[in-house]
Enzyme design. Structure first.
Site, short mmCIF file in Angstrom:
data_model
loop_
_atom_site.label_atom_id
_atom_site.label_comp_id
_atom_site.label_asym_id
_atom_site.label_seq_id
_atom_site.Cartn_x
_atom_site.Cartn_y
_atom_site.Cartn_z
N THR A 161 1.81 -5.30 -10.20
CA THR A 161 1.71 -5.81 -11.30
C THR A 161 0.76 -5.80 -12.20
OG1 THR A 161 4.45 -6.51 -10.33
CG2 THR A 161 3.50 -7.54 -12.73
N SER A 213 7.15 -2.79 2.86
CA SER A 213 8.00 -3.38 4.06
C SER A 213 6.77 -3.94 5.62
CB SER A 213 9.24 -3.43 4.43
OG SER A 213 9.85 -2.97 3.50
N THR A 261 12.74 -6.09 0.34
CA THR A 261 14.16 -5.68 -0.18
C THR A 261 15.51 -5.47 0.18
OG1 THR A 261 14.14 -4.34 1.65
CG2 THR A 261 12.51 -2.89 0.08
N SER A 262 16.65 -5.66 -0.21
CA SER A 262 17.25 -6.21 0.07
C SER A 262 17.56 -6.77 2.10
CB SER A 262 18.94 -5.55 -0.60
OG SER A 262 18.74 -5.79 -1.50
N ILE A 278 31.81 -1.63 -19.55
CA ILE A 278 33.06 -1.98 -20.53
C ILE A 278 32.30 -1.79 -21.65
CG2 ILE A 278 32.58 -4.76 -21.86
CD1 ILE A 278 33.07 -5.63 -18.95
N ARG A 299 35.24 -5.49 -30.19
CA ARG A 299 35.67 -3.70 -29.21
C ARG A 299 37.49 -4.16 -29.97
NH1 ARG A 299 34.62 1.52 -30.55
NH2 ARG A 299 35.68 2.88 -28.97
N GLU A 307 0.84 -1.18 0.48
CA GLU A 307 -0.11 -0.07 0.14
C GLU A 307 0.67 1.28 0.11
OE1 GLU A 307 -2.91 -0.45 2.70
OE2 GLU A 307 -3.53 -2.22 2.14
N PRO A 308 0.28 2.73 -0.14
CA PRO A 308 0.80 3.63 -0.47
C PRO A 308 1.75 3.91 0.82
CG PRO A 308 -0.64 3.61 -1.31
CD PRO A 308 -1.19 3.20 -0.90
N GLU A 318 9.59 -7.61 -4.06
CA GLU A 318 8.83 -8.97 -3.33
C GLU A 318 9.65 -8.93 -2.19
OE1 GLU A 318 7.77 -12.72 -4.65
OE2 GLU A 318 7.36 -11.40 -6.73
#
Length: 380
Positions: free
Chosen positions: A158, A132, A365-366, A337, A268, A127-128, A363
């Site tokens: 989603t 967490s 956070t870290s 790179i 490259r 929700e807003p 799903e």
């Protein structure tokens, strides 16, 4: 543990590669630029069995396990992470919640439509004001005879607009009570149920993300999943499996970024030599490859445990945490790179870079993953 790909996994890899070359690569940057959610693409994914990977064949699904599921998500995400994300959300969250916790009657009604992508599924917990901190959700369902009347809003959902059915977790008890939330299956045309604002996102732009709005939405008690008050406990179990899918998504992004960077470094030329010959570049590739291998082992370990019916809370959090951080690092190095070309949309590195960051947030956070891992380690 032996994580050599089985025949089903090899078949899925080949099938997804052929499918992506035909149906995804030609359109993915167009979808990304316009933030188009390609519903018809997911109908095609349903036709080849990838929208019901874990659903038993009795309900119209593919009847595979988590190793095959991880392979499918990873293979899609190496091409377009947006597609991998939406496929994973449909399978793990909405479909997964019904598969794991719904009644047989509910399974018979909804799983065949979801497994074939006749219906696209959404899942609502966030929700807003409670990301967490889901226990303090404000979306409330009040009982009215045989019905519940729901008011409130969910966000970062989603398929919130294009989904045909959603599993939502709402509060039916006191704030902060883990047994004060209940899950309901709500169909798209239910009065009082609508989609709100669509998010304009940094990455994963072809995966639709919107609000869900509940305005005196009346839902019959038959749409409840399990018992009243079981919703939060169900959601945490669903997320245990869902985090394996985000680890697989991360793994696909990391591999896609690594492979395009490796191939570019071999082609490259600078100072009359491929830039892969220079230690500064070759060491980047070595670090990327090693960390991706470690992320894959953690992801497959969690998937194998899930297949075996073992507890996966710590394993799935480890896999999700590490793989998501690795995919951000790998995509960042890929842009480096490529140099200036990595900052343009003519090459794939910039899209992997933009898409990767969601994996450290969605799903859980870290930071939440580290909290879960620490609690599991210190439980006894």
């Amino acid at each position: 543990m032996d994580f050599t790909y089985n025949e089903n996994q090899k078949m899925i890899q080949t099938m997804v590669k052929d499918f992506a070359d035909q149906h995804i690569r030609p359109k993915m940057m167009e979808w990304d630029e316009a933030q188009t959610f390609p519903v018809e693409l997911f109908k095609k994914l349903g036709e080849i069995g990838l929208m019901g990977v874990l659903v038993p064949t009795a309900y119209g699904g593919s009847g595979f396990g988590y190793l095959e599921y991880v392979t499918a998500i990873e293979s899609l995400s190496k091409v377009d992470p947006s597609v991998g994300l939406s496929m994973a959300a449909h399978n793990s969250l909405c479909t997964g919640h019904i598969l794991q916790h719904a009644s047989e009657e509910q399974k018979q009604k909804y799983l065949p439509k979801l497994a074939t992508a006749e219906w696209i599924g959404a899942w609502g917990l966030t929700e807003p004001n409670t990301g967490s901190d889901a226990g303090n959700m404000r979306t409330v369902a009040e009982r009215d005879g045989d019905y519940f009347v729901i008011n409130g809003a969910k966000n970062f959902i989603t398929h919130g607009k294009s989904g045909d059915v959603a599993v939502v977790i709402v509060r039916t008890g006191e704030k902060g009570d883990s047994h004060g939330m209940t899950a309901f299956i709500i169909e798209k045309d239910t009065p009082g149920f609508s989609a709100g604002r669509k998010e304009n996102k940094l990455g994963m732009r072809a995966s639709e993300t919107t609000e869900l709005i509940f305005d005196n939405c009346r839902v019959h008690k038959d749409q409840m999943i399990g018992e009243e008050g079981d919703g939060f406990i169900q959601a945490m179990k669903v997320l245990d499996g869902g985090r394996i899918s985000i680890a697989a998504l991360s793994l696909g992004i990391a591999k896609g970024a690594y492979e395009c960077a490796r191939d570019y470094a071999k082609e490259r030329q600078q100072f009359n030599r491929p830039i892969a010959d220079f230690q500064g570049i070759s060491f980047k590739l070595a670090d990327m490859y090693t960390k991706i291998e470690a992320a894959e082992l953690l992801t497959m370990q969690a998937a194998a445990a899930k297949n075996a019916g073992k507890p996966v809370t710590r394993l799935s959090s480890k896999a999700k945490y590490y793989a998501s951080e690795v995919c951000v690092e790998a995509s960042t190095e890929a842009v480096q790179i490529f140099g200036g070309y990595g900052y343009t949309k003519d090459f794939p590195a910039e899209k992997f870079y933009r898409d990767s960051k969601l994996c450290t947030i969605g799903e859980g956070t870290s930071e939440i993953q580290k909290l879960v891992i620490a609690r599991e380690l210190l439980r006894n």
